[in-house]
Write a protein that holds these residues in place. Sequence first.
Motif, short mmCIF file in Angstrom:
data_model
loop_
_atom_site.label_atom_id
_atom_site.label_comp_id
_atom_site.label_asym_id
_atom_site.label_seq_id
_atom_site.Cartn_x
_atom_site.Cartn_y
_atom_site.Cartn_z
N GLU A 575 0.82 -1.20 0.00
CA GLU A 575 0.00 0.00 0.00
C GLU A 575 0.86 1.26 0.00
O GLU A 575 0.55 2.24 -0.69
N ARG A 578 2.24 1.76 -3.47
CA ARG A 578 1.21 2.21 -4.42
C ARG A 578 0.85 3.67 -4.17
O ARG A 578 0.77 4.49 -5.10
N ASP A 585 0.23 -2.53 -9.14
CA ASP A 585 -0.02 -3.49 -8.08
C ASP A 585 1.03 -4.60 -8.06
O ASP A 585 1.53 -4.97 -6.99
#
Length: 945
Positions: A575, A578, A585
């Motif tokens: 996370e 990203r 991803d």
Amino acid sequence: MTDALDQLGWRQYTIDSWDGDTETVLAPDRWSDADIAAALADGLAIETAAGLSLRAGAEAVSVALAGWAVAADALPPEDEAAFADRFAVMLAFGAIRLERPLIQATLGQPGAVAYSACCIDWPDHGPGEAEALMTAQRVLSGGASLVIRGAPSADAMDALEALARLLGRGASAIRVHLTAQDPALLGRSAARARLAAAALHGGRAIDTDLLAAAAAKGGPSALRDAGRARRRGALDSDVSAAVSGVWEASYADAARDDIERLARSAWIDAPFACTGALERARHAIDPDGACAFGAPGGAIAASLDASAFLNGATFDVAALELAVQDLVIALEAAHWASMAPSEAIAEGVSATRAIAIRIDGLAATLMAAGLAYDSDEGRAAAAAIAALISSAAVEISGALAANLGMCDAWTADRKAMETRLRAAGEASRAITAPAPFDAVGARAAEIWQGAAKLRGLRHAALVSFAPSVRGRQAGGCEPLADIAPFVPRTDGGVGRRLVTTAAHGLRALGYAPGDILAIAAHAEGRRSLDGAPQMSLEMLARRGFPDSSLEAIDEAVRDGFPVRSAIHAAVIGAEVLRETFGLPDDVAAGRRGDLLRTLGFSDTDIAAADAWAQGTGALHEAPGLPAHHAGIFADATSIPADARLAMAQTLAPFAFGALSLTLPASAGEREHLAARAHAMGVTSIRLLEDTTPPFVMAEEEEPTPEAALAAASTVEVIRERIVERIVSGPGERHRLPDRRKGYIQKSSVGGHKVYLHTGEYDDGALGEIFIVMHKEGAAFRSLMNNFAIAISIGLQYGVPLEEFVDAFVFTRFEPAGEVKGNDSIRHATSILDYVFRELAVSYLERSDLAHVDPFAARGDGIGRMAVDAEAAVRLMSRGFARQAPENVVMLTPRTPPAAKGAEPRSRTVPSYEKDPCPACGHFTVARDTAGAFSCAACGEQVKHA
């Protein structure tokens, strides 16, 4: 004896027992964990009411040897107690190290033989071979090496090698000297040599193709080069790695390992001229030496550590001389007490009396005194020590000969032995050693002057310069191999630690404690990225890494992980990658691309950060070390062949046994160096050849993050074209066969024992795991059992192992800490982190999740490509393949997969020709259906005569 041993200092050491419990062993304070482990393996520890005790073992061995010496008339009865006291102190101090067979014999172990090596005359082919095999079994089971003079039959050789492996000894425990040119044995050996030579030729060709593919980095030529390597026999996983740009040559290394194993096998005396391999077995007692085995009999060896007698700026000359005398008496007593394996050996033992004192720690002594291995002062100091040891051994052997009789070797070749003694005396008088070794040389010259009056020697061999069986530092002429090895650290985890010898050397040169710490940090590392060049925590913060990620990265570095593993998606979190960096991803999850290069770091930046955090292991390159001191702390990788030859030439006059040497050599230097070494008196030589194909990688600009992402995508497309992966459809469970293979890995994490059991499908894919722990509560054990069941069910339903690995590595909870018993993982943040790190290394070849390459950590030298996992996958566990037996060789032609719905074709084994393929070197030339000859490995069309 109690008072003398008490002064050494002792500590309680905790070890894991066979039944999952822990035991304590009483060990000397100054011993390292490796020293204690080696002594335990040798059987020196004795069970007492308080647990295992190395002190009790040293006392028992010393008392037994003293009693034998008195019974053999080698020691006056009134000196028995004093001898036992001195010998026990030397054993506990580490100045003397006995070998396992002798230790077991002194402690009364059933079937033990005191010999380090036994020589037997092999009978002519017939019924006598059965009795000779029984003798060989006793010798090998007692821990001794076996030397055979004669020409055993091919069936007997097969039986000998099988016997050695069943006893866990390996073929290197047997050495055969052919007294007759047996065509069957020589032809069989030559065939094995040709196979190894062809493998080396093919390995070099594969490495050249894979290096070219790696250099292309996804360019248009990468597929062409990778395809050619695959046709030559490269594994798909290696082809994929090369296309990704991370390949390092290993096929030729594996072939050289094969040649080395052949050279160290029982067939060593057969000609290997067709391979060009001039390597010979590095036996500590040299079976080639006529003085060691002039007749059938046994030879007993022990090691003497020269560095134990250096204390700061002084060298204890009297203590070394007395230690040598006591050791010669002890080995003489062991000969008297030995029960010969057969009557033939018994006749030779009493006459030959072959002993060998292996000199260890010469290189360590020089470094601790601040002298360079490659210097006139260093060679003079080493010669002074060797002269004192050899002169003291000759003096006591002569005294024993006057009382007990001379050995047959002296009577048979008296003039030659007297010539050697005179040469040693002249060499000792020519030594001009620096302080504190000047007194050593003077005492050696004095003893050699008195040795001129000797009328004979009791022993056939006395002093050897060769590696010990369980040598804990460089032996004989060899330089130190590692200045900063990976060891458990006092601050937790595993990392590089500077050897005490190097620290003593820095102090001897006058460096202040603060300077020593700064210099040592270059070799050991700082265990943090704080202040690291190009990749410090401050720079990472400016790049956008949040504080939580920086703390996780720094904690992983402290645990001993390299930078690529510390700055990893599993540590930072998908996370964060990203949201902060906008990565896709699959890249954020670590399934594609190189994260550090994607973030804009070059390979140079990564290497510099690794050197800052985890150390380089090279002390001689430390910035704070002046150039004139760099040579003092050079390790074996930076010491050239000429320096080693010069040291061997200096020590050769004092070698009354083996003189072994390892030389780095290029292909063009091998013959010349071997000839020079043998002319100097080197009896056992091992040439390490660098055959990496010459290749220069083109320089290019460092990619931007956007360009790196594009390159990663291109590489992934190319990889998918080369490697075919079959994934089961959703909802379909594939159960494991009832009889399945796998492996069991026993380890401990933070002191908690863990047994990992794996189960595999026929194709080697992982299908189930079991996690068994001891000393945990019922609730925790149940949770781990059910967790393993859940993972197994997921694997059988087609969940990729990569998903589990990404989910559970770097999870943090207790127990955690140092990992023992695993060859590639040294630290884990939790049990789950360890388990899935191990599975990733074994089944996914995820070297980024290992602290040490599992193949580089092997002790037997087998390289990564020594085991063809793809060809042998239906015969053994893929996870266990990195520890496969050395005699497993699988060579199978590659066939294209059948089309979907096509009828299965019957598989026939082709009949290969006897000559290798001229293109790749494999023995896979066969006639195809059209009648033409082609190679099944590379597809080359071969003209058949």
